[in-house]
Design a protein around this motif. Structure first.
Motif, mmCIF file in Angstrom:
data_model
loop_
_atom_site.group_PDB
_atom_site.id
_atom_site.type_symbol
_atom_site.label_atom_id
_atom_site.label_comp_id
_atom_site.label_asym_id
_atom_site.label_seq_id
_atom_site.Cartn_x
_atom_site.Cartn_y
_atom_site.Cartn_z
ATOM 1 N N LEU A 230 8.806 -3.816 -5.667
ATOM 2 C CA LEU A 230 8.386 -3.361 -4.342
ATOM 3 C C LEU A 230 9.518 -2.667 -3.583
ATOM 4 C CD1 LEU A 230 5.977 -3.351 -2.391
ATOM 5 C CD2 LEU A 230 6.830 -5.500 -1.482
ATOM 6 N N CYS A 231 10.685 -3.266 -3.564
ATOM 7 C CA CYS A 231 11.798 -2.727 -2.777
ATOM 8 C C CYS A 231 13.091 -2.621 -3.569
ATOM 9 C CB CYS A 231 12.044 -3.608 -1.556
ATOM 10 S SG CYS A 231 10.674 -3.686 -0.415
ATOM 11 N N SER A 232 13.026 -2.622 -4.896
ATOM 12 C CA SER A 232 14.246 -2.588 -5.701
ATOM 13 C C SER A 232 14.795 -1.174 -5.788
ATOM 14 C CB SER A 232 13.980 -3.156 -7.101
ATOM 15 O OG SER A 232 13.040 -2.361 -7.794
ATOM 16 N N GLY A 233 15.869 -0.945 -5.091
ATOM 17 C CA GLY A 233 16.497 0.369 -5.053
ATOM 18 C C GLY A 233 16.289 1.028 -3.705
ATOM 19 N N PRO A 234 17.193 1.908 -3.316
ATOM 20 C CA PRO A 234 17.121 2.498 -1.984
ATOM 21 C C PRO A 234 15.881 3.349 -1.742
ATOM 22 C CG PRO A 234 18.873 3.501 -3.286
ATOM 23 C CD PRO A 234 18.364 2.332 -4.068
ATOM 24 N N GLY A 235 15.449 4.100 -2.724
ATOM 25 C CA GLY A 235 14.260 4.936 -2.538
ATOM 26 C C GLY A 235 13.007 4.105 -2.353
ATOM 27 N N ARG A 236 12.855 3.076 -3.167
ATOM 28 C CA ARG A 236 11.688 2.194 -3.060
ATOM 29 C C ARG A 236 11.697 1.421 -1.751
ATOM 30 N NH1 ARG A 236 12.221 0.016 -9.199
ATOM 31 N NH2 ARG A 236 11.279 1.813 -10.216
ATOM 32 N N LEU A 237 12.878 0.964 -1.351
ATOM 33 C CA LEU A 237 12.998 0.241 -0.085
ATOM 34 C C LEU A 237 12.582 1.126 1.081
ATOM 35 C CD1 LEU A 237 13.930 -2.243 1.554
ATOM 36 C CD2 LEU A 237 16.201 -1.200 1.597
ATOM 37 N N CYS A 238 13.077 2.360 1.102
ATOM 38 C CA CYS A 238 12.715 3.286 2.183
ATOM 39 C C CYS A 238 11.226 3.583 2.189
ATOM 40 C CB CYS A 238 13.524 4.578 2.067
ATOM 41 S SG CYS A 238 15.245 4.360 2.547
ATOM 42 N N GLN A 239 10.643 3.775 1.016
ATOM 43 C CA GLN A 239 9.204 4.038 0.945
ATOM 44 C C GLN A 239 8.415 2.831 1.444
ATOM 45 O OE1 GLN A 239 7.545 4.623 -2.992
ATOM 46 N NE2 GLN A 239 6.017 6.034 -2.196
ATOM 47 N N ALA A 240 8.792 1.629 1.026
ATOM 48 C CA ALA A 240 8.080 0.418 1.429
ATOM 49 C C ALA A 240 8.163 0.183 2.936
ATOM 50 C CB ALA A 240 8.638 -0.792 0.680
ATOM 51 N N SER B 133 0.828 -1.209 0.000
ATOM 52 C CA SER B 133 0.000 0.000 0.000
ATOM 53 C C SER B 133 0.865 1.263 0.000
ATOM 54 C CB SER B 133 -0.962 0.006 1.187
ATOM 55 O OG SER B 133 -0.257 0.052 2.402
ATOM 56 N N ARG B 134 1.991 1.235 0.709
ATOM 57 C CA ARG B 134 2.884 2.390 0.704
ATOM 58 C C ARG B 134 3.503 2.612 -0.671
ATOM 59 N NH1 ARG B 134 5.574 0.022 5.294
ATOM 60 N NH2 ARG B 134 4.208 0.371 7.048
ATOM 61 N N ARG B 135 3.771 1.535 -1.383
ATOM 62 C CA ARG B 135 4.399 1.623 -2.700
ATOM 63 C C ARG B 135 3.370 1.649 -3.831
ATOM 64 N NH1 ARG B 135 7.430 2.820 -5.159
ATOM 65 N NH2 ARG B 135 8.033 1.054 -6.404
ATOM 66 N N SER B 136 2.120 1.399 -3.540
ATOM 67 C CA SER B 136 1.047 1.372 -4.546
ATOM 68 C C SER B 136 1.361 0.416 -5.692
ATOM 69 C CB SER B 136 0.782 2.772 -5.100
ATOM 70 O OG SER B 136 0.387 3.636 -4.067
ATOM 71 N N THR B 137 1.885 -0.760 -5.328
ATOM 72 C CA THR B 137 2.169 -1.789 -6.334
ATOM 73 C C THR B 137 2.090 -3.159 -5.690
ATOM 74 O OG1 THR B 137 3.730 -2.575 -8.007
ATOM 75 C CG2 THR B 137 4.689 -1.755 -5.986
#
Length: 85
Positions: free
Chosen positions: A13-23, A3-7
């Protein structure tokens, strides 16, 4: 996390530092927090971590601050499967 990543695409979902932090809901309020104390909880995974130069930047690309497991489909830019430290 989805839900945090809207995917619901697990590979993105968590590929890359920005996505990981958001997730994981890691934001600037956690700047300076220790990784081995609450709210963090780290567990060992499968495979040997690989270290490589950073990507997507133009300065300090030689600094080996990119970590991952070779062959993992969950990295934004995968490491070769046979590359180990």
């Amino acid at each position: 996390m989805t839900s945090r990543r809207s995917t619901s695409d697990l590979r993105r979902l968590c590929s890359g530092p920005g996505r990981l932090c958001q997730a994981l809901e890691v934001d600037a309020s956690l700047n300076g927090a220790q990784l081995f104390k609450a709210p963090f909880q780290l567990f060992g995974g499968k495979g040997w971590p690989t270290v490589a130069g950073r990507i997507g930047i133009s300065v300090s690309v030689e600094i080996m601050w990119r970590f991952g497991v070779g062959g993992s489909p969950f990295l934004s830019c995968p490491f070769p499967a046979n590359k180990t430290p």
